[in-house]
Design an enzyme around this catalytic site. Structure first.
Site, PDB file in Angstrom:
ATOM      1  CB  SER A  38       7.753   1.847  -3.213  1.00  0.00           C
ATOM      2  OG  SER A  38       7.478   3.217  -3.326  1.00  0.00           O
ATOM      3  CG  ASP A 169       9.762   3.842  -6.127  1.00  0.00           C
ATOM      4  OD1 ASP A 169       9.581   2.651  -6.459  1.00  0.00           O
ATOM      5  OD2 ASP A 169       8.989   4.458  -5.376  1.00  0.00           O
TER       6      ASP A 169
END
Length: 273
Positions: A38, A169
Site C-alpha cells: 500500500s 489493497d
C-alpha cells in the site's frame, strides 16, 4: 551482509517511513531488497528508484497541505498542490469512491521509472486477490498495475482487474511483508505504521473511519501473530495516534510523530553494521 527492508501499509501514516529512510541514509545502509504494501509500496518505489529519504521528504512536503499552513507558506507549493489535487477523481462505477490513475501518473512521472526492471534496488509489491484472500506479489513488469492494486483500499479506491483476478489493497493479506525478504537477506528491517491504540479517545467514528479503523485492528492482530512466529531482525513501530488512513491534512504529523523513535532506531541500525 544483505539487508532487506519492508515498508508496511497505513495510508497517510505511511509518510512516517520517511524519517526511517533518512536514518538508513545517515547510517550508510543500503538495502539489497525492498518489499512494500500500500503506502509502503509507494514510498518503497521512490526509495528503490534511487531517491534519498531527504529527497522523498521534500517531494511530499511540496505536495501536502498542513494544518498550520498559511497563504504565505502555501504559495511556494502551489504547483505541486494543484498537480496533487487534480490527481484524484471520483469514480461512478460503484466499486470504489476514487480513481487513482492521476495520482499514479504524478508519482511515476516524478521518479521517471515505469517498470520494476528500471529500479536501482529490487522491489516486491504486495496486493491481495479479493476472491481467495491470498497475497499477490509483483516484482517485474509495469509498476503502475502493481502499485494501483496494492493501494486499492476496498470501498475507497477501485479494485484492479489483472490476469483474471480482482486485486485489492495488499494490507488485507500481508501488510508488513518482511517475510518475503527472509530467504534472500541475512538481515530484515520491518517498518510498521499501524496506529497506536488510543483508549482514552471517546469520539464516535463516521462510517468510513469505522470501517478503516476495523481494518487497522485486524491488520495489527495479524502482524502480531507473524511477529511472534517469525520476527524480523529489527522491528520499528513509531507511536502514531490521531491519524486516520485518509487523513491527508495530518500528513506532516505522521513524520513528526515518528521522529522521536529515530534515535533508538539509529542505535539498532548501528548494532547490525
Amino acid at each position: 551482509m544483505s539487508i532487506g527492508l519492508a515498508l508496511g501499509g497505513g495510508g497517510v501514516r505511511g509518510l512516517a517511513h520517511i524519517p526511517a529512510l533518512e536514518a538508513l541514509d545517515e547510517c550508510g545502509i543500503r538495502p539489497a531488497q525492498i518489499a512494500g504494501t500500500s503506502m509502503g509500496a509507494i514510498i518503497g518505489t521512490f526509495y528503490a528508484s534511487g531517491w534519498s529519504g531527504a529527497r522523498i521528504r521534500t517531494f511530499f512536503e511540496q505536495h501536502i497541505v498542513e494544518r498550520d499552513d498559511t497563504w504565505r507558506t502555501l504559495y511556494p507549493k502551489r504547483r505541486g498542490l494543484l498537480k496533487w489535487l487534480s490527481a484524484f477523481g471520483l469514480s461512478f462505477k460503484g466499486q470504489g469512491l476514487l480513481e487513482v490513475d492521476g495520482l499514479l501518473k504524478v508519482l511515476l512521472d516524478s521518479i521517471e521509472v515505469k517498470t520494476f526492471e528500471e529500479l536501482t534496488i529490487p522491489l516486491k509489491v504486495v496486493a491481495t486477490d479479493f476472491h481467495s484472500g491470498k497475497a499477490v506479489v509483483f516484482d517485474s513488469g509495469p509498476l503502475w498495475t502493481a502499485i494501483k492494486a496494492s493501494i486499492s483500499i476496498p470501498g475507497v479506491f477501485l479494485p484492479v482487474e489483472h490476469e483474471g483476478r480482482i486485486l485489492v489493497d495488499g494490507g488485507v493479506a500481508n501488510n508488513l511483508p518482511y517475510d518475503l525478504l527472509a530467504a534472500d537477506c541475512e538481515t530484515t528491517i520491518a517498518l510498521d505504521v499501524i496506529p497506536t491504540p488510543d483508549e482514552s479517545c471517546a469520539d464516535v467514528p463516521n462510517m468510513i473511519d469505522a470501517t478503516l479503523g476495523m481494518l487497522d485492528c485486524m491488520i495489527a492482530q495479524l502482524v502480531e501473530v507473524k511477529l511472534a512466529q517469525q520476527p524480523p531482525t529489527i522491528y520499528l513501530r513509531p507511536r502514531l495516534t490521531g491519524i486516520h488512513v485518509l487523513d491527508f491534512l495530518k500528513a506532516g504529523d505522521a513524520m513528526q510523530q515518528a521522529a522521536p523513535a529515530m534515535e533508538g532506531f539509529r542505535k539498532q541500525l548501528q548494532s547490525i553494521m
